[in-house]
Design an enzyme around this catalytic site. Structure first.
Site, PDB file in Angstrom:
ATOM      1  N   LEU A 154       0.776  -1.171   0.023  1.00  0.00           N
ATOM      2  CA  LEU A 154      -0.050   0.051   0.139  1.00  0.00           C
ATOM      3  C   LEU A 154       0.926   1.374   0.005  1.00  0.00           C
ATOM      4  CD1 LEU A 154      -2.257  -1.148   2.943  1.00  0.00           C
ATOM      5  CD2 LEU A 154      -2.639  -1.426   0.497  1.00  0.00           C
ATOM      6  N   ARG A 155       0.617   2.109  -0.804  1.00  0.00           N
ATOM      7  CA  ARG A 155       1.165   3.480  -0.915  1.00  0.00           C
ATOM      8  C   ARG A 155       0.361   4.366   0.040  1.00  0.00           C
ATOM      9  NH1 ARG A 155       0.936   4.545  -7.136  1.00  0.00           N
ATOM     10  NH2 ARG A 155      -0.958   3.404  -6.361  1.00  0.00           N
ATOM     11  N   GLU A 156       1.178   5.164   0.897  1.00  0.00           N
ATOM     12  CA  GLU A 156       0.096   6.264   1.597  1.00  0.00           C
ATOM     13  C   GLU A 156      -0.481   7.288   0.961  1.00  0.00           C
ATOM     14  OE1 GLU A 156       1.779   8.150   5.096  1.00  0.00           O
ATOM     15  OE2 GLU A 156       2.596   5.917   5.757  1.00  0.00           O
ATOM     16  N   ALA A 271      13.386  12.604 -10.056  1.00  0.00           N
ATOM     17  CA  ALA A 271      14.838  13.067  -9.025  1.00  0.00           C
ATOM     18  C   ALA A 271      14.293  14.283  -8.174  1.00  0.00           C
ATOM     19  CB  ALA A 271      15.911  13.530  -9.894  1.00  0.00           C
ATOM     20  N   CYS A 279       8.606   3.814   5.472  1.00  0.00           N
ATOM     21  CA  CYS A 279       8.667   2.391   4.829  1.00  0.00           C
ATOM     22  C   CYS A 279      10.034   2.046   4.157  1.00  0.00           C
ATOM     23  CB  CYS A 279       7.598   1.891   3.789  1.00  0.00           C
ATOM     24  SG  CYS A 279       5.983   2.356   4.610  1.00  0.00           S
ATOM     25  N   LYS A 282      13.277   2.344   6.398  1.00  0.00           N
ATOM     26  CA  LYS A 282      13.071   1.178   7.516  1.00  0.00           C
ATOM     27  C   LYS A 282      13.448  -0.325   6.917  1.00  0.00           C
ATOM     28  CE  LYS A 282       9.170  -0.181   8.638  1.00  0.00           C
ATOM     29  NZ  LYS A 282       8.424  -1.118   8.978  1.00  0.00           N
ATOM     30  N   ARG A 347       6.369  11.133   9.234  1.00  0.00           N
ATOM     31  CA  ARG A 347       7.601  10.361   9.847  1.00  0.00           C
ATOM     32  C   ARG A 347       8.875  10.119   8.692  1.00  0.00           C
ATOM     33  NH1 ARG A 347       4.027   4.992  10.791  1.00  0.00           N
ATOM     34  NH2 ARG A 347       3.008   5.951   9.285  1.00  0.00           N
TER      35      ARG A 347
HETATM   36  C1  UGA Z   1       6.247   2.595  -0.250  1.00  0.00           C
HETATM   37  C2  UGA Z   1       6.032   1.532  -1.276  1.00  0.00           C
HETATM   38  O1  UGA Z   1       5.917   2.531  -2.633  1.00  0.00           O
HETATM   39  C3  UGA Z   1       4.510   0.958  -1.352  1.00  0.00           C
HETATM   40  O2  UGA Z   1       4.531  -0.176  -2.232  1.00  0.00           O
HETATM   41  C4  UGA Z   1       4.809  -0.101   0.015  1.00  0.00           C
HETATM   42  O3  UGA Z   1       3.669  -0.824   0.343  1.00  0.00           O
HETATM   43  C5  UGA Z   1       5.061   0.905   1.239  1.00  0.00           C
HETATM   44  O4  UGA Z   1       6.159   1.758   0.964  1.00  0.00           O
HETATM   45  C6  UGA Z   1       5.030   0.377   2.488  1.00  0.00           C
HETATM   46  O5  UGA Z   1       5.921  -0.662   2.528  1.00  0.00           O
HETATM   47  O6  UGA Z   1       4.248   0.230   3.471  1.00  0.00           O
HETATM   48  P1  UGA Z   1       5.145   4.664   0.703  1.00  0.00           P
HETATM   49  O7  UGA Z   1       6.056   4.537   1.918  1.00  0.00           O
HETATM   50  O8  UGA Z   1       3.695   5.268   0.820  1.00  0.00           O
HETATM   51  O9  UGA Z   1       5.076   3.527  -0.251  1.00  0.00           O
HETATM   52  O10 UGA Z   1       5.810   5.911  -0.391  1.00  0.00           O
HETATM   53  P2  UGA Z   1       6.267   6.118  -1.866  1.00  0.00           P
HETATM   54  O11 UGA Z   1       4.945   6.606  -2.747  1.00  0.00           O
HETATM   55  O12 UGA Z   1       6.801   4.969  -2.180  1.00  0.00           O
HETATM   56  O13 UGA Z   1       7.234   7.130  -1.799  1.00  0.00           O
HETATM   57  C7  UGA Z   1       8.384   7.264  -1.097  1.00  0.00           C
HETATM   58  C8  UGA Z   1       9.109   8.392  -1.104  1.00  0.00           C
HETATM   59  O14 UGA Z   1       9.624   8.578  -2.593  1.00  0.00           O
HETATM   60  C9  UGA Z   1       8.689   9.886  -0.993  1.00  0.00           C
HETATM   61  O15 UGA Z   1       9.262  10.630  -0.207  1.00  0.00           O
HETATM   62  C10 UGA Z   1       8.430  10.348  -2.306  1.00  0.00           C
HETATM   63  O16 UGA Z   1       8.531  11.928  -2.305  1.00  0.00           O
HETATM   64  C11 UGA Z   1       9.660   9.855  -3.077  1.00  0.00           C
HETATM   65  N1  UGA Z   1       9.701   9.632  -4.314  1.00  0.00           N
HETATM   66  C12 UGA Z   1       8.749   8.952  -5.176  1.00  0.00           C
HETATM   67  C13 UGA Z   1      10.546  10.643  -5.299  1.00  0.00           C
HETATM   68  O17 UGA Z   1      11.267  11.268  -4.853  1.00  0.00           O
HETATM   69  N2  UGA Z   1      10.492  10.179  -6.613  1.00  0.00           N
HETATM   70  C14 UGA Z   1       9.647   9.454  -7.327  1.00  0.00           C
HETATM   71  O18 UGA Z   1       9.712   9.595  -8.421  1.00  0.00           O
HETATM   72  C15 UGA Z   1       8.813   8.753  -6.317  1.00  0.00           C
END
Ligand code: UGA
Length: 450
Positions: A154-156, A271, A279, A282, A347
């Site tokens: 799940l993505r937040e 970027a 997530c 961690k 967080r």
């Molecule tokens: C992430 C995974 O995408 C989910 O599939 C997973 O279930 C979840 O962790 C988990 O383990 O519970 P999430 O933590 O909600 O989901 O965040 P993401 O949407 O993946 O984004 C993570 C970070 O990367 C954010 O800070 C976002 O700003 C950054 N990001 C994302 C970028 O800098 N560039 C991108 O192109 C995409």
């Protein structure tokens, strides 16, 4: 089916419980947090998630979901018990399993008939043995219980959409009985019979959702490897961004051109500030510990983390370039506190880490976020925040964009320019249209371009 969700007021537990209730199961979510349980029973979600409040109210009204603080109420009637408690990073990066242990030790006392115990929380591979040992002290595997690993993806901010329309469902067990129970549990989702409406036009897709039935350890590794791979893509593109700005290329064009190769794809190539949130970092730390615990050197995984940390200093030095290399008493406006857009979660937010560094260097930070100010104030009580973005830029020397909220791109930059002491923007998310912003008189610095 009757379902119990332990840790049911947390992010994963709440989405899981609500999603299962919506597809026709009777769900009882149990949590130690009395405040959250009370709030949920009165129809208010403690987490921000698209569409969650209406889904909660609907399923409370039909009695499909209930929230309680009493473990027995959730365990005794249930056929399937989800463990969705938190597994934060311990001091050395290893996953802290104390909540999992507490949950299993508590629930085992209420097992009076066969239960499938499902590990939903992301836990290191050895944890299954631990859970098995705890359950086997008084119960018999195969007769009283079976253990299944069923990781979440799940993505937040998009959690409900990801629950109802997942890319895949992973079920880790080789025992037939729990396997068929889990198949039946998820049948409406696998067969795409769910019609959940959200504001976002969800593409329901076609054909069955891929179901990966595997052993428990492989199921757990699918989760860790997926998050580590996403983190790796981000560190990769951020490393290339450092290079494109030195050779006079534009990372956005480079990422776009790369992404058309179907072996690469476009996602996770923006970027910017690097990855934050509860997530990716961690899980990467935990995977590194798993590797080291197995006498294996995780060289790539370590450098993914190292690269991510460097983004903080990269942004800081861009801000310093604008302010003449000194930050002492400079007013720095910040747009964005949440770890990403569409969430109020702060967080492990990279935005807060940059703010900490700015303040350490003596800057006066004035922050704005459309949603996350209350949450940021809990972690940083002294932070100066403004609900109105135009208030946050008053008299400032530089505006720094730290979260990729699309709404920041729609603001009136001519008005912002008038309010600032000096019209300068450092866009750590490459969110704004550089040409437009420069045309309205700002000096503009993004990531990965000149
Ligand atoms: C992430 C995974 O995408 C989910 O599939 C997973 O279930 C979840 O962790 C988990 O383990 O519970 P999430 O933590 O909600 O989901 O965040 P993401 O949407 O993946 O984004 C993570 C970070 O990367 C954010 O800070 C976002 O700003 C950054 N990001 C994302 C970028 O800098 N560039 C991108 O192109 C995409």
């Amino acid at each position: 089916m009757n379902i119990g969700v332990v840790g049911g007021a947390g992010y994963v537990g709440l989405i899981t419980g609500l999603g299962l209730a919506e597809i026709g199961h009777r769900v009882i979510n149990v949590d130690l947090d009395e405040g959250r349980v009370g709030q949920l029973n009165s129809g208010h979600s403690p987490i921000y998630e698209e569409g969650i409040d209406s889904l909660l109210k609907k399923n409370l009204a039909t009695g499909s979901i209930q929230f309680t603080t009493r473990l027995a109420e959730a365990i005794v009637p249930s056929d399937v018990i989800f463990i969705a408690v938190g597994t934060p990073s311990g001091l050395d990066g290893q996953a802290d399993l104390s909540q999992v242990i507490q949950a299993v030790e508590g629930l085992v006392q209420h097992i009076t008939n066969y239960k499938v115990v499902v590990l939903k929380s992301t836990v290191p591979v050895g944890t299954v043995e631990l859970v098995r040992t705890l359950l086997s002290r008084s119960k018999i595997e195969g007769e009283d219980f079976d253990i299944v690993a069923n990781p979440e993806f799940l993505r937040e901010g998009k959690g409900l959409k990801d629950f109802f329309y997942p890319d895949r469902i992973v079920i880790g067990t080789h025992a037939e009985k729990p396997q068929s129970i889990m198949r039946e549990l998820y049948r409406p989702i696998i067969q795409r019979e769910v019609s959940w409406e959200s504001n976002e036009s969800a593409d329901p897709g076609s054909g069955h959702i891929p179901l990966i039935e595997t052993d428990i350890t492989s199921a757990q590794m699918i989760k860790y490897a997926s998050n580590a791979f996403l983190a790796t893509r981000l560190s990769f593109i951020n490393e290339i961004a450092g290079l494109t700005e030195r050779v006079g290329a534009d990372i956005r064009e480079v990422a776009l051109g790369m992404g058309y190769d179907p072996r690469i794809g476009h996602s996770y190539l923006n970027a910017g500030l690097g990855f934050g949130g509860p997530c990716l970092e961690k899980d990467l730390l935990a995977l590194i510990k798993i590797a080291e615990g197995n006498d294996y050197a995780p060289v790539l995984l370590k450098s993914v983390l190292e690269r991510n940390d460097k983004q903080i200093e990269t942004v800081l030095s861009k801000v310093k370039e604008v302010t003449g290399h000194l930050l002492y008493k400079k007013v720095v406006s910040v747009f964005g506190l949440a770890f990403k857009a569409a969430t109020n979660d702060v967080r492990d937010s990279m935005a807060l880490k940059v703010i900490d560094r700015l303040e350490q260097e003596g800057a006066v930070v004035q922050a704005h976020d459309p949603l996350a100010i209350p949450e940021a104030k809990v972690l940083r009580p002294g932070l100066i925040c403004a609900d109105d973005p135009y208030e946050a830029v008053r008299n400032s020397d530089v505006l720094v964009i730290l979260t990729e909220w699309p709404v920041f791109a729609e603001l009136d930059y001519a008005r912002i320019k008038k309010l600032m002491k000096q019209p300068a923007i450092v866009d750590a998310r490459n969110l704004l249209d550089a040409t437009k912003v420069r045309a309205s008189g700002f000096t503009y610095t993004g990531i990965g371009s000149v």
